[in-house]
Motif scaffolding. Structure first.
Motif: not given
Length: 375
Positions: A220-230, A240-250
């Motif tokens: 899923t976009f969310f799990t990938e952004a939080l635990f895979a990318k970056g 990590l959550m703050a960074d993931a929210k930016i990646r997901i929004a983009q």
């Protein structure tokens, strides 16, 4: 010849329906007594292995309970396995309960992921985990408001409700617990799950869908952004959550998807865990609830800042609420259009924030007076 074309079309459609109907055939399900027995034995084996590993570990331990609750996408099991792998990479003792409804034929590799197996796993963890251990509960599936889908062998079972999940988590009591839900509308679970010694993370607010759960999706976009990318274990869960929210929004913006609004609620007694680097989870440390003071308006995202500007131009009486997820919500006047909501604008703004499934809704201002009571 003209009559043959409709006949051929009906025959082709019938064949297609048969293929779709058979798509789940051969997959093991709880309705199969042999499969149910396999699932029970796997549950028992996981518990025995976790208990044995726990007795050999010293210091703080992490207990992981992961549930891929839907068979219709590869993303859900991949999500669970990704989170499990990341926790193992932290270098300390991680004791695992992993349940999945991913396609399993002939022989089960995981116990079935159902409300019953979830409750059983958490009950076992609660009986073995020490007061300083950390418990991580992760769920990935399809979702809707206040419910999470349970689908085995492409058959929909009774969903897991917010009330059921809250009840299942109750035995963990005061143990530090992190609950992560990757599902559409998962923010709707926040009112039932928020607690002083609990961090709750959801892939979406209570009014939004999340993405990346097609049949053949990797994650899923969310799990990938939080635990895979970056992913960087030297960062805290909050970072990590703050960074993931930016990646997901983009990513959602590029695809012209409506922003999913991931949420993070941090209980007042777990701020130390939210701010501690993941690599230091197993290290002893001062578990203080003290955190540096911050300007609450700095929590707002762009949409929240726009909402606050709009709020300032509204007539009194009015009230403005801020969520820890960076959203703003306001209410104006004493005559709501929805008569089920409170007349008082402060109470109504809080109710609307909670209805949206936003994390840690807190009153910031009434009229022109700031009433924020600290972090």
């Amino acid at each position: 010849m003209r009559k043959s074309k409709p006949t051929f079309t009906v025959q082709s459609l019938s064949a297609l329906i048969a293929v779709v109907a058979l798509s789940g055939c051969g997959e093991l399900s709880p309705g199969n007594p042999n499969a149910q027995n396999q699932s029970m034995l796997l549950e028992q084996r996981q518990d025995a292995q976790a208990v044995q590993a726990a007795t050999q570990a010293t210091g703080r331990r992490v207990w992981f309970a992961g549930f891929a609750m839907n068979s219709t996408s590869t993303a859900f099991q991949n999500d669970m396995e990704l989170v499990s792998r990341r926790l193992s990479e932290l270098g300390g003792p991680v004791l695992k309960y992993e349940d999945s409804n991913g396609p399993q034929k002939d022989k089960l590799n995981f116990p079935f992921a159902t409300p019953a197996t979830l409750a059983n796993a958490i009950k076992e963890i609660s009986s073995h985990a020490g007061p300083d251990d950390i418990v991580v509960v992760f769920i990935s599936t399809h979702g809707n408001r206040k419910i999470l889908s349970v689908n085995v062998a492409h058959h929909e079972l009774k969903p897991l409700t917010a009330a059921q999940l809250s009840s299942a988590l109750a035995p963990l009591e005061n143990r530090p617990t992190i609950v992560i839900i990757a599902a559409c509308f998962s923010g709707s679970f926040l009112p039932e799950l928020q607690a002083a010694r609990r961090i709750v993370i959801t892939s979406a607010s209570g009014e939004r869908a999340s993405f990346g759960c097609q049949a053949d999706s990797q994650n899923t976009f969310f799990t990938e952004a939080l635990f895979a990318k970056g992913f960087d274990a030297s960062k805290s869960l909050s970072r990590l959550m703050a960074d993931a929210k930016i990646r997901i929004a983009q990513r959602e913006h590029e695809l012209r998807f409506r922003n999913s609004e991931p949420q993070m609620s941090v209980g007042v007694k777990l701020r130390w865990l939210a701010e501690r680097p993941l690599k230091d989870w197993f290290q002893p440390g001062d578990e203080t609830t003290d955190v540096p003071a911050v300007d609450p308006l700095s929590l707002l995202g762009n949409a929240g800042k726009n909402a606050y500007r709009e709020y300032q131009s509204q007539p009194v009486p009015r009230a403005f609420v801020i969520s820890s997820g960076g959203a703003g919500q306001y209410a104006v006047g004493t005559t709501p259009h929805d008569r089920s909501l409170p007349d008082d604008p402060a109470a109504r703004a809080l109710a609307l924030c909670n209805r949206r499934g936003l994390a840690d809704c807190r009153l910031y201002a009434i009229d022109d007076r700031v009433v924020w009571t600290g972090n």
